[in-house]
Design a protein around this motif. Structure first.
Motif, PDB file in Angstrom:
ATOM      1  N   GLU A  37       2.510  -8.622  -2.867  1.00 26.65           N
ATOM      2  CA  GLU A  37       1.418  -8.134  -3.697  1.00 26.65           C
ATOM      3  C   GLU A  37       0.387  -7.344  -2.893  1.00 26.65           C
ATOM      4  OE1 GLU A  37      -2.097  -9.739  -6.718  1.00 26.65           O
ATOM      5  OE2 GLU A  37      -0.479 -11.087  -6.098  1.00 26.65           O
ATOM      6  N   LYS A  38       0.038  -7.832  -1.703  1.00 25.67           N
ATOM      7  CA  LYS A  38      -0.952  -7.130  -0.896  1.00 25.67           C
ATOM      8  C   LYS A  38      -0.480  -5.723  -0.561  1.00 25.67           C
ATOM      9  CE  LYS A  38      -3.519  -7.362   3.470  1.00 25.67           C
ATOM     10  NZ  LYS A  38      -3.760  -8.152   4.710  1.00 25.67           N
ATOM     11  N   ALA A  39       0.775  -5.589  -0.164  1.00 29.65           N
ATOM     12  CA  ALA A  39       1.319  -4.275   0.171  1.00 29.65           C
ATOM     13  C   ALA A  39       1.389  -3.385  -1.061  1.00 29.65           C
ATOM     14  CB  ALA A  39       2.702  -4.423   0.794  1.00 29.65           C
ATOM     15  N   ALA A  40       1.684  -3.972  -2.218  1.00 31.96           N
ATOM     16  CA  ALA A  40       1.748  -3.192  -3.449  1.00 31.96           C
ATOM     17  C   ALA A  40       0.381  -2.633  -3.805  1.00 31.96           C
ATOM     18  CB  ALA A  40       2.281  -4.060  -4.579  1.00 31.96           C
ATOM     19  N   ARG A  41      -0.643  -3.464  -3.685  1.00 29.45           N
ATOM     20  CA  ARG A  41      -1.990  -3.003  -4.006  1.00 29.45           C
ATOM     21  C   ARG A  41      -2.475  -1.961  -2.992  1.00 29.45           C
ATOM     22  NH1 ARG A  41      -4.434  -5.837  -8.032  1.00 29.45           N
ATOM     23  NH2 ARG A  41      -3.368  -7.740  -8.720  1.00 29.45           N
ATOM     24  N   GLN A  42      -2.085  -2.118  -1.744  1.00 32.73           N
ATOM     25  CA  GLN A  42      -2.433  -1.112  -0.746  1.00 32.73           C
ATOM     26  C   GLN A  42      -1.750   0.216  -1.051  1.00 32.73           C
ATOM     27  OE1 GLN A  42      -1.250  -3.126   2.859  1.00 32.73           O
ATOM     28  NE2 GLN A  42      -3.306  -3.945   3.230  1.00 32.73           N
ATOM     29  N   ALA A  43      -0.510   0.145  -1.523  1.00 32.57           N
ATOM     30  CA  ALA A  43       0.212   1.369  -1.882  1.00 32.57           C
ATOM     31  C   ALA A  43      -0.472   2.077  -3.043  1.00 32.57           C
ATOM     32  CB  ALA A  43       1.660   1.037  -2.243  1.00 32.57           C
ATOM     33  N   LEU A  44      -0.942   1.309  -4.023  1.00 28.02           N
ATOM     34  CA  LEU A  44      -1.679   1.907  -5.137  1.00 28.02           C
ATOM     35  C   LEU A  44      -2.957   2.580  -4.649  1.00 28.02           C
ATOM     36  CD1 LEU A  44      -1.246  -0.882  -7.839  1.00 28.02           C
ATOM     37  CD2 LEU A  44      -0.549   1.514  -8.081  1.00 28.02           C
ATOM     38  N   ALA A  45      -3.698   1.889  -3.788  1.00 23.58           N
ATOM     39  CA  ALA A  45      -4.951   2.444  -3.278  1.00 23.58           C
ATOM     40  C   ALA A  45      -4.697   3.714  -2.478  1.00 23.58           C
ATOM     41  CB  ALA A  45      -5.664   1.400  -2.417  1.00 23.58           C
ATOM     42  N   ARG A  46      -3.659   3.703  -1.656  1.00 22.52           N
ATOM     43  CA  ARG A  46      -3.355   4.876  -0.828  1.00 22.52           C
ATOM     44  C   ARG A  46      -2.911   6.056  -1.691  1.00 22.52           C
ATOM     45  NH1 ARG A  46       1.593   5.279   3.565  1.00 22.52           N
ATOM     46  NH2 ARG A  46       1.399   7.502   3.955  1.00 22.52           N
ATOM     47  N   THR A  47      -2.064   5.768  -2.682  1.00 26.75           N
ATOM     48  CA  THR A  47      -1.589   6.836  -3.555  1.00 26.75           C
ATOM     49  C   THR A  47      -2.736   7.424  -4.361  1.00 26.75           C
ATOM     50  OG1 THR A  47       0.546   5.697  -3.691  1.00 26.75           O
ATOM     51  CG2 THR A  47       0.129   7.409  -5.316  1.00 26.75           C
ATOM     52  N   SER A  48      -3.674   6.576  -4.751  1.00 23.36           N
ATOM     53  CA  SER A  48      -4.868   7.061  -5.452  1.00 23.36           C
ATOM     54  C   SER A  48      -5.730   7.904  -4.527  1.00 23.36           C
ATOM     55  CB  SER A  48      -5.666   5.867  -5.993  1.00 23.36           C
ATOM     56  OG  SER A  48      -6.855   6.305  -6.603  1.00 23.36           O
ATOM     57  N   ALA A  49      -5.922   7.449  -3.290  1.00 24.29           N
ATOM     58  CA  ALA A  49      -6.742   8.196  -2.333  1.00 24.29           C
ATOM     59  C   ALA A  49      -6.141   9.560  -2.039  1.00 24.29           C
ATOM     60  CB  ALA A  49      -6.890   7.394  -1.042  1.00 24.29           C
TER      61      ALA A  49
END
Length: 284
Positions: free
Chosen positions: A56-68
């Motif tokens: 989950e942590k990596a998934a949320r980081q991927a979302l944040a990075r893709t948004s950034a």
């Protein structure tokens, strides 16, 4: 994002990172979100990534990075968050889908290879190892092979403009030379191809892909979605690994041909069930 100067930038290096959470997220966005008008919830994307082994942590980081990076944007609805593709993200994924689903396909209108090669002569001092690596990476991605140091070849002379851009970006235009030529009677053209490209490794990758997915038989919609995700995700690698040589230069019974058919056949077979699986996961 404002104006064209804010347009995000994507690199092929990122596209080739097949094991990252972000790369898997891009596969999900392209396969299930792009065709729909309904933005998915965070929980949907996190759960879909969890099915592929992403924490989950990596998934949320991927979302944040893709948004950034400007490909998606978030919208809070009460306590929940949903994600919408930006115009740039939709454009990127549309281009990616076109690349994935047209790669390897030939049509009756595809002209036969005329036997002409584009040859580049470009040298980089041994002491500039980082620059040598960048040149090799960029030209390899562009489909060039190198039979000997300083010599790069491609059976499509139309790729010269792409090669020119690579050389300009790396400040290597001065001293470089290009030629369009046909192989003559000295030496073996097939031996040159063998030296220039590692086709045996690529052929083994194609064979593994075809074997894995030709025997898969997902029994439920949820499993079809997961299998379809892996199918598309694995296939995404090949447009960057395969130099797309004319069939005249490929080994007999080239496994890439079989892999193309496996991809398109399986994708069509699993499409409806995979889409139902996504709708169920997203609360549709």
């Amino acid at each position: 994002m404002e104006g064209s100067e804010a347009r995000p930038h994507v690199t092929r290096r990122r596209e080739m990172n097949t094991v990252s959470a972000r790369s898997l997220l891009m596969t999900l966005l392209g396969e299930y979100v792009l065709p729909r008008d309904r933005p998915p919830w965070t929980s949907t994307l996190v759960e879909a990534l969890a099915a592929e082994g992403v924490e989950e942590k990596a998934a949320r980081q991927a979302l944040a990075r893709t948004s950034a990076e400007g490909w998606i944007t978030s919208d809070r609805v009460g306590r929940r968050v949903r994600w919408t593709l930006t115009p740039e993200g939709r454009h990127l994924l549309t281009e990616g889908a076109d690349r994935i689903f047209t790669f390897g396909r030939t049509t009756p209108a595809t002209p036969p290879w005329d036997g002409h090669w584009l040859m580049l002569l470009v040298t980089v001092p041994e002491t500039r190892r980082d620059l040598r690596h960048r040149l090799r990476t960029r030209l390899t991605w562009a489909g060039f092979g190198t039979p000997d140091p300083g010599i790069w070849i491609n059976p499509n002379p139309a790729r010269e403009q792409e090669a020119r851009e690579v050389l300009q970006d790396l400040d290597l235009s001065q001293g470089a030379m290009s030629f369009t030529a046909a192989h003559s009677t000295i030496g073996s053209q097939q031996a040159m191809v063998t030296r220039a490209w590692n086709l045996s490794t690529l052929e083994a990758d194609y064979e593994a892909f075809a074997t894995t997915f030709s025997t898969a038989n997902p029994p439920t919609d949820a499993e079809a979605m997961r299998t379809q995700t892996r199918l598309v995700h694995e296939w995404r690698r090949f447009p960057f690994l395969d130099p797309r040589l004319p069939h005249e230069l490929l080994p007999t019974d080239w496994t890439g041909t079989k892999a193309v058919e496996v991809f398109h056949t399986r994708h069509a077979e699993w499409h409806a069930a995979a889409q139902r699986g996504w709708d169920a996961l997203d609360g549709g």
